[in-house]
Design a protein around this motif. Sequence first.
Motif, PDB file in Angstrom:
ATOM      1  N   ASP A 113      -6.165  -1.669  -4.830  1.00 38.66           N
ATOM      2  CA  ASP A 113      -5.614  -2.163  -3.559  1.00 38.66           C
ATOM      3  C   ASP A 113      -6.634  -3.053  -2.857  1.00 38.66           C
ATOM      4  OD1 ASP A 113      -4.148  -2.624  -1.286  1.00 38.66           O
ATOM      5  OD2 ASP A 113      -3.743  -0.510  -0.846  1.00 38.66           O
ATOM      6  N   GLU A 114      -6.483  -4.353  -3.047  1.00 38.74           N
ATOM      7  CA  GLU A 114      -7.321  -5.363  -2.383  1.00 38.74           C
ATOM      8  C   GLU A 114      -8.814  -5.140  -2.580  1.00 38.74           C
ATOM      9  OE1 GLU A 114      -6.165  -6.968   1.308  1.00 38.74           O
ATOM     10  OE2 GLU A 114      -4.102  -6.269   1.129  1.00 38.74           O
ATOM     11  N   THR A 119       0.836  -1.205   0.000  1.00 40.53           N
ATOM     12  CA  THR A 119       0.000   0.000   0.000  1.00 40.53           C
ATOM     13  C   THR A 119       0.874   1.260   0.000  1.00 40.53           C
ATOM     14  OG1 THR A 119      -1.845  -1.141   1.068  1.00 40.53           O
ATOM     15  CG2 THR A 119      -1.791   1.256   1.288  1.00 40.53           C
ATOM     16  N   GLN A 174      -7.473   0.613   0.000  1.00 41.31           N
ATOM     17  CA  GLN A 174      -7.728  -0.664   0.689  1.00 41.31           C
ATOM     18  C   GLN A 174      -8.946  -0.520   1.601  1.00 41.31           C
ATOM     19  OE1 GLN A 174      -4.097  -2.068   2.411  1.00 41.31           O
ATOM     20  NE2 GLN A 174      -4.991  -3.936   3.236  1.00 41.31           N
TER      21      GLN A 174
END
Length: 258
Positions: A162-163, A43, A85
Amino acid sequence: MNGLELDRITKRFGRVTVADELTLSVRHGDAVGVVGPNGAGKTSLFGMISGDLRPDAGEVRFDGHRVTLLDPSVRCRLGIGRTYQVPRPFLRMSVFENTLVAAQQGARARGRASYALAARVLGETGLADLAGRPAAQLGLLQRKRLELARALATRPKLLLLDEVAGGLTDPEVTELVALITAARERDGLAVLWIEHVVRALTATVDRLICLAGGRVIGDGRPLEVLASAAVKDVFLGTEATADALTEAGLGPDDDQRA
Ligand SMILES: Nc1ncnc2c1ncn2[C@@H]1O[C@H](COP(=O)(O)OP(=O)(O)OP(=O)(O)O)[C@@H](O)[C@H]1O
Ligand SMILES: [Mg+2]
């Protein structure tokens, strides 16, 4: 060079090194996955690409521009879009308004064109029926979709994910993969995707990078990277990633059978 280049970037938080002279490039149209244990610096890497974080040393370039010290809004207009995220919508605004802001601020669309862009992206991300709903009322899956819609509405050339698949059910992951693949085919955008759900990555990307200790310890074809000794080494012993390797048919048992 066209696309993204990270040139020997270094970043430390106290004693923790999240990037250690890290060098990496992503060309337009590439689809690249990023894996690595928790706390590997994934991240943080996105932060340095999108402008939320400044490296201590090294340079970030995008389409030949030196963007290392530029604000996120400027980088966004150059074509770098990202999801977070932990989703960050404007909670009191509706799904449509959230997407409209991204279209106007990120893609610099105006008037009718901005409304049309926001509406199109909501259709593509399966959120059209929820357009009038305040973002605060969305569940996790819907928030992740909105996160993606906001990033797509900035019309990125490079999309940082991000995820986005974390916490989703299997069919939801399949839907998300289809949505991202469709966006790539339609707009030709490059994707850099951090994900612990390895199945989502192997279905989408042709290149996989593994980060650990602020360094790239694997970079190449996804299955080859996952099977390499260095990558297995950092992953084994961590529960989530051991699962991920098994999922990809590369768990410790598979090794013994081979
Ligand atoms: N703003 C900050 N200040 C201090 N330490 C930070 C900061 N941001 C990140 N860190 C630390 O840097 C390390 C890397 O964090 P980062 O969030 O980049 O990891 P990650 O690879 O994304 O992990 P995860 O898989 O859990 O999301 C962690 O040890 C984290 O605690
Ligand atoms: Mg992270």
